[in-house]
Design a protein around this motif. Structure first.
Motif, PDB file in Angstrom:
ATOM      1  N   GLN A 199      -5.485  -5.158  -2.092  1.00 33.35           N
ATOM      2  CA  GLN A 199      -4.594  -4.436  -1.775  1.00 33.35           C
ATOM      3  C   GLN A 199      -3.564  -4.871  -0.670  1.00 33.35           C
ATOM      4  N   SER A 258       1.628  -1.425   1.938  1.00 32.10           N
ATOM      5  CA  SER A 258       2.708  -0.683   1.150  1.00 32.10           C
ATOM      6  C   SER A 258       2.599  -0.731  -0.373  1.00 32.10           C
ATOM      7  N   GLN A 259       1.215  -1.089  -0.882  1.00 30.82           N
ATOM      8  CA  GLN A 259       1.101  -1.168  -2.568  1.00 30.82           C
ATOM      9  C   GLN A 259      -0.412  -0.349  -2.606  1.00 30.82           C
ATOM     10  N   GLY A 260      -0.392  -0.187  -3.700  1.00 29.42           N
ATOM     11  CA  GLY A 260      -1.712   0.753  -4.367  1.00 29.42           C
ATOM     12  C   GLY A 260      -2.647  -0.631  -4.673  1.00 29.42           C
ATOM     13  N   PRO A 261      -3.890  -0.467  -4.728  1.00 28.73           N
ATOM     14  CA  PRO A 261      -4.892  -1.620  -4.914  1.00 28.73           C
ATOM     15  C   PRO A 261      -4.642  -1.988  -6.390  1.00 28.73           C
ATOM     16  N   PHE A 268      -6.598  -4.481  -9.295  1.00 26.16           N
ATOM     17  CA  PHE A 268      -7.974  -5.054  -9.818  1.00 26.16           C
ATOM     18  C   PHE A 268      -8.127  -6.460  -9.875  1.00 26.16           C
ATOM     19  N   TYR A 285     -11.022  -4.982  -5.717  1.00 19.56           N
ATOM     20  CA  TYR A 285      -9.642  -4.679  -5.749  1.00 19.56           C
ATOM     21  C   TYR A 285      -9.068  -5.359  -4.477  1.00 19.56           C
TER      22      TYR A 285
END
Lengths: 114, 115
Positions: A38, A41-44, A46, A36
């Motif tokens: 990241q 300030s963001q989610g991981p 895929f 993943y």
């Protein structure tokens, strides 16, 4: 879930190929390897998933040796926008239902410069 | 794929108060996952929320501190109760879709600062 070990950080320059290696000595027979990405300030997000040998998609390649005790994420010709944290995870793949919980390691902070 | 919306995106709260974070998914999913990411750290799973049953909490996390609701297959909330500065983190909601590739999708996260 198998524990993973990655370098804490890596530096590169634009246009270079970056290889990030992850060790997972205790990987189980049913475990898959997933990476993943990241950004701050963001989610991981895929990137890629594989079980053995080589997997390639439009973003990256994943190399897994025969013993599966390690894996290498390869990012071709990185750019500044590839600066992010990259996580290697191992675990069973869920074919149906709601998926598995994920165990994140420390990740690798990749910094790409001009 | 799955699109996840989290609200609020950020908040600054007084210690001792509670904050409820909402997570909306654009498709029906069996399980939803709540993670915490402390400043400069990796993600840690708080709990798994199944629709129609009690959430399953990971070691170190308890229901009284982080109550979770899961009223339907597209929505969940996480409440951070009786907050202290140590609760200042990013809280992320996630779902995973099974199949030939098991891919997890994450919301943008809720950045919580407790003062």
């Amino acid at each position: 879930l198998a524990k993973t070990t990655q370098p804490i950080s890596m530096d590169s320059y634009e246009g270079q190929e970056v290889n990030i290696t992850c060790s997972h000595n205790n990987i189980a027979t049913n475990d898959y390897i997933t990476w993943y990405q990241q950004f701050p300030s963001q989610g991981p997000r895929f990137i890629i998933q594989g079980y053995k040998t080589k997997v390639t998609n439009e973003v990256a390649s994943l190399f897994i040796p025969a013993d599966r005790k390690s894996s290498t994420l390869s990012l071709p010709r990185v750019s500044l926008s590839d600066t992010a944290v990259y996580y290697c995870l191992v675990g069973e793949r869920v074919l149906t239902g709601g998926g598995n919980k994920l165990t994140f390691g420390t990740g690798t902070q990749l910094k790409v410069e001009l | 794929s799955a699109v996840i919306s989290q609200k609020p995106s950020r908040d600054i709260c007084q210690r001792g108060t509670s904050l409820t974070i909402q997570c909306q998914v654009d498709s029906q999913v069996t399980m939803m996952f709540w993670y915490r990411q402390q400043p400069g750290q990796s993600l840690t799973l708080i709990a798994t929320a199944n629709q129609g049953s009690e959430a399953t909490y990971e070691s170190g996390f308890v229901i009284d501190k982080f109550p979770i609701s899961r009223p339907n297959l597209t929505f969940s909330t996480l409440t951070v109760s009786n907050m202290s500065p140590e609760d200042s983190s990013i809280y992320l909601c996630s779902v995973a879709l099974g199949g030939q590739i098991t891919e997890a999708f994450f919301g943008q996260g809720t950045r919580l600062t407790v003062v």
